[in-house]
Design an enzyme around this catalytic site. Structure first.
Site, PDB file in Angstrom:
ATOM      1  N   ASN A   1      -2.403  -6.815  -5.752  1.00 59.34           N
ATOM      2  CA  ASN A   1      -3.195  -8.072  -5.260  1.00 59.34           C
ATOM      3  C   ASN A   1      -4.752  -7.413  -4.748  1.00 59.34           C
ATOM      4  O   ASN A   1      -4.677  -6.510  -3.941  1.00 59.34           O
ATOM      5  CB  ASN A   1      -2.817  -8.666  -3.705  1.00 59.34           C
ATOM      6  CG  ASN A   1      -3.560  -9.975  -3.588  1.00 59.34           C
ATOM      7  OD1 ASN A   1      -4.328 -10.537  -4.517  1.00 59.34           O
ATOM      8  ND2 ASN A   1      -3.336 -10.373  -2.295  1.00 59.34           N
TER       9      ASN A   1
ATOM     10  N   ASN B   1      -3.333  -2.538   8.525  1.00 56.75           N
ATOM     11  CA  ASN B   1      -1.833  -3.461   8.391  1.00 56.75           C
ATOM     12  C   ASN B   1      -0.971  -2.571   8.491  1.00 56.75           C
ATOM     13  O   ASN B   1      -0.008  -2.463   7.581  1.00 56.75           O
ATOM     14  CB  ASN B   1      -2.103  -4.114   6.978  1.00 56.75           C
ATOM     15  CG  ASN B   1      -2.341  -3.209   5.613  1.00 56.75           C
ATOM     16  OD1 ASN B   1      -2.391  -2.177   5.823  1.00 56.75           O
ATOM     17  ND2 ASN B   1      -1.669  -3.816   4.686  1.00 56.75           N
TER      18      ASN B   1
ATOM     19  N   ASP C   1      -8.074  -6.389   5.863  1.00 53.86           N
ATOM     20  CA  ASP C   1      -7.395  -6.051   4.485  1.00 53.86           C
ATOM     21  C   ASP C   1      -5.960  -6.226   3.980  1.00 53.86           C
ATOM     22  O   ASP C   1      -5.181  -5.981   5.142  1.00 53.86           O
ATOM     23  CB  ASP C   1      -7.776  -4.709   3.637  1.00 53.86           C
ATOM     24  CG  ASP C   1      -7.161  -4.631   2.249  1.00 53.86           C
ATOM     25  OD1 ASP C   1      -7.894  -5.197   1.343  1.00 53.86           O
ATOM     26  OD2 ASP C   1      -6.114  -3.816   1.987  1.00 53.86           O
TER      27      ASP C   1
ATOM     28  N   LEU D   1      -2.055   3.998   4.783  1.00 54.32           N
ATOM     29  CA  LEU D   1      -1.158   5.221   5.173  1.00 54.32           C
ATOM     30  C   LEU D   1       0.157   4.851   6.027  1.00 54.32           C
ATOM     31  O   LEU D   1       1.120   5.535   5.756  1.00 54.32           O
ATOM     32  CB  LEU D   1      -1.820   6.017   6.200  1.00 54.32           C
ATOM     33  CG  LEU D   1      -2.683   7.054   5.329  1.00 54.32           C
ATOM     34  CD1 LEU D   1      -3.500   7.833   6.501  1.00 54.32           C
ATOM     35  CD2 LEU D   1      -2.274   7.871   4.466  1.00 54.32           C
TER      36      LEU D   1
ATOM     37  N   ASP E   1      -7.388   2.011  -3.146  1.00 48.28           N
ATOM     38  CA  ASP E   1      -6.237   0.903  -2.470  1.00 48.28           C
ATOM     39  C   ASP E   1      -4.802   1.531  -2.643  1.00 48.28           C
ATOM     40  O   ASP E   1      -4.072   0.595  -3.064  1.00 48.28           O
ATOM     41  CB  ASP E   1      -6.361  -0.361  -3.451  1.00 48.28           C
ATOM     42  CG  ASP E   1      -5.830  -1.451  -2.587  1.00 48.28           C
ATOM     43  OD1 ASP E   1      -5.507  -1.360  -1.291  1.00 48.28           O
ATOM     44  OD2 ASP E   1      -5.817  -2.596  -2.899  1.00 48.28           O
TER      45      ASP E   1
ATOM     46  N   HIS F   1     -10.481   3.377   1.133  1.00 48.80           N
ATOM     47  CA  HIS F   1      -9.496   2.238   1.245  1.00 48.80           C
ATOM     48  C   HIS F   1      -8.180   2.857   0.678  1.00 48.80           C
ATOM     49  O   HIS F   1      -7.564   2.821  -0.310  1.00 48.80           O
ATOM     50  CB  HIS F   1     -10.008   1.358   0.076  1.00 48.80           C
ATOM     51  CG  HIS F   1      -9.049  -0.291   0.186  1.00 48.80           C
ATOM     52  ND1 HIS F   1      -9.629  -1.290  -0.082  1.00 48.80           N
ATOM     53  CD2 HIS F   1      -7.801  -0.281   0.356  1.00 48.80           C
ATOM     54  CE1 HIS F   1      -8.739  -2.276   0.196  1.00 48.80           C
ATOM     55  NE2 HIS F   1      -7.650  -1.841   0.467  1.00 48.80           N
TER      56      HIS F   1
HETATM   57  O1  DOR Z   1      -1.855  -4.861  -3.815  1.00 45.71           O
HETATM   58  C1  DOR Z   1      -2.077  -4.655  -2.216  1.00 45.71           C
HETATM   59  N1  DOR Z   1      -1.373  -3.939  -1.602  1.00 45.71           N
HETATM   60  N2  DOR Z   1      -3.167  -5.441  -2.052  1.00 45.71           N
HETATM   61  C2  DOR Z   1      -3.502  -5.480  -0.640  1.00 45.71           C
HETATM   62  O2  DOR Z   1      -4.759  -6.112  -0.230  1.00 45.71           O
HETATM   63  C3  DOR Z   1      -2.673  -4.864   0.233  1.00 45.71           C
HETATM   64  C4  DOR Z   1      -1.859  -3.804  -0.399  1.00 45.71           C
HETATM   65  C5  DOR Z   1      -0.751  -3.371   0.628  1.00 45.71           C
HETATM   66  O3  DOR Z   1      -0.941  -3.227   1.934  1.00 45.71           O
HETATM   67  O4  DOR Z   1       0.308  -3.058   0.204  1.00 45.71           O
END
Ligand code: DOR
Length: 441
Positions: free
Chosen positions: A280, A94, A152, A63, A307, A60
């Protein structure tokens, strides 16, 4: 090349003992004691007092390329990964454009081949534009090389769409990673909903926003008999549901992040609303953090995922309500997790399995092991070096860390990818010139 006399930690072979590792070309040839005698010095790395571990696998990572190159690129993200000890990362969809079609998947793969230091496995969006309305080009992305499906950053709101995603995932043999958040209860929220959030005057995101969707996902996985992976679990209530699902034999797996294991909403309060703590799902309460650690120990949590969510300074240097969510996590994950795990009585070998073979198993790739014949993706780690986190020294463009100034023990000294050093720390014990770059093949 030989790595001499290091403490080899390998969860796949369940070893934690002093041994040598012989590498021939891009593969591990032998692992065992006394291999080093017949080697010329220039081909030997003395690893006395150091740990040798498989290269880490992160399922997770964000990039940001294509589209948000001011936050991170494939080059800087893979540099950060190599410096943090990762040799395989799966990158979320994303981006801009979203990775929901084979041309974006191909772009990421080609860019990673040209500029990446380590392996990059693209994750395809489950739905077009991450909107949760129509399926993405799943079959074509699969042919082009995605390893999983995920929206995500956003949940798949509509259960019927989730059903279709799971059915396509079964057909194309892809894991589905779901970001569990009920957007009606989390709407406008920026911190965990509870006493602390109220005292801070910030709108909250309750645990039920996550756990209600976890419950739905479990029931869908049970009904369709298709595996589902829950991303970044943050609450005790979600853990209780996942524990139940596992006792029923429902094919559910889940991950936890280093920051949810190390921090709570109280740390955010003490930081005086530092937006680097905004993430998040949000940082929860001590009760949740304890439940996550216990679940990790028990094996209810399958893996640890960073993440890694790098952001530019402008996205964080605004009022708390407007700041972007996310933590730049690749370069602090390993020592942080070993420290937090140690405090909770979780062995380094157990932690390591959650950062190597377990995420590899969920992604369906053979990585994260030091068994003879495997690709020589490995790291040399000094378990005793103490250092202070300075985000300005990160290879990542994302300097957004809540751990700035924190003292950590344990540092990656070298990362080998396919038998070649792609990262050598500036303070390395062999007196070699530091590198963090792709070696010419
Ligand atoms: O804190 C987060 N940042 N949670 C996510 O689910 C997405 C991520 C992001 O793409 O910045």
């Amino acid at each position: 090349m030989i790595l001499n006399g290091g403490t080899v930690l390998d969860p796949s072979m369940k070893v934690h003992e002093v041994m040598d590792i012989l590498i021939t070309d891009d593969r591990i040839e032998k692992v065992g004691p006394g291999l080093s005698t017949q080697f010329p010095e220039e081909e030997a790395f003395d690893c006395t007092d150091l740990w040798i571990m498989p290269g880490l696998v992160d399922m997770h990572t964000h990039l940001r390329e294509p589209g948000y190159e001011y936050k991170e690129t494939i080059r800087t993200g893979t540099q950060a990964a190599a410096a943090g000890g990762f040799t395989t990362i799966a990158c979320m969809a994303n981006t801009l454009p979203v990775n929901d079609n084979p041309s974006v998947t191909r772009y990421i793969r080609e860019k990673a081949d040209e500029e990446g230091l380590i392996e990059v496995l693209p994750i395809g969006a489950a739905t077009k534009g991450l909107k949760g309305e129509q399926l993405a080009e799943i079959g074509l992305m699969r042919e082009t090389g995605i390893v999983a499906l995920s929206d995500d950053g956003f949940p798949i709101r509509d259960a019927e769409i989730l059903r279709l995603v799971l059915e396509y995932a079964r057909r194309f043999d892809l894991p589905v990673i779901d970001h569990c958040e009920d957007l009606s209860t989390s709407k406008g929220g920026v911190v965990h909903e509870g006493k602390m959030g109220t005292r801070m005057g910030l709108r909250g995101i309750p645990c039920v926003s996550e756990s209600s969707v976890v419950a739905r996902d479990i029931l869908m996985a049970q009904w369709l008999k298709v595996p589902i992976h829950i991303a970044h679990v943050s609450c005790k209530a979600s853990i209780d549901l996942i524990r139940w699902a596992k006792t029923q034999g429902i094919p559910v797996t889940c991950e936890v992040t280093p920051h949810h294991l190390a921090l709570t909403v109280d740390d955010l309060f003490l930081s005086k609303y530092d937006t680097n703590f905004k993430v998040n799902p949000p940082l929860r309460e001590e009760e949740d953090r304890k439940a996550l650690l216990n679940a990790l120990k028990e094996g209810i949590i399958d893996c640890i995922a960073t993440d890694h969510a790098p952001h530019d300074t402008q996205s964080k240097m605004v009022e708390f309500d407007y700041a972007s969510n996310g933590i730049s996590g690749l370069e602090t994950a390993l020592p942080l997790i070993l420290e937090v795990g140690n405090e909770a009585g979780i062995s380094p070998l157990n932690i390591l399995s959650k950062m190597t073979i377990e995420p590899a198993r969920i992604l369906g790739v053979e990585r994260g092991a030091l068994t003879p014949g495997s690709l020589a993706n490995l790291i040399i780690f000094d378990p005793d070096e103490t250092w202070v986190v300075n985000p300005q020294e990160f290879f990542s463009k994302g300097k957004n860390t809540p751990f700035a100034g924190r003292s950590l023990t344990g540092r990656v000294k070298a990362t080998f990818y396919h038998g070649k050093a792609v990262f050598l720390d500036k303070k390395n014990p062999w007196g070699l010139t530091p590198i963090c770059t792709r070696k010419p093949s």
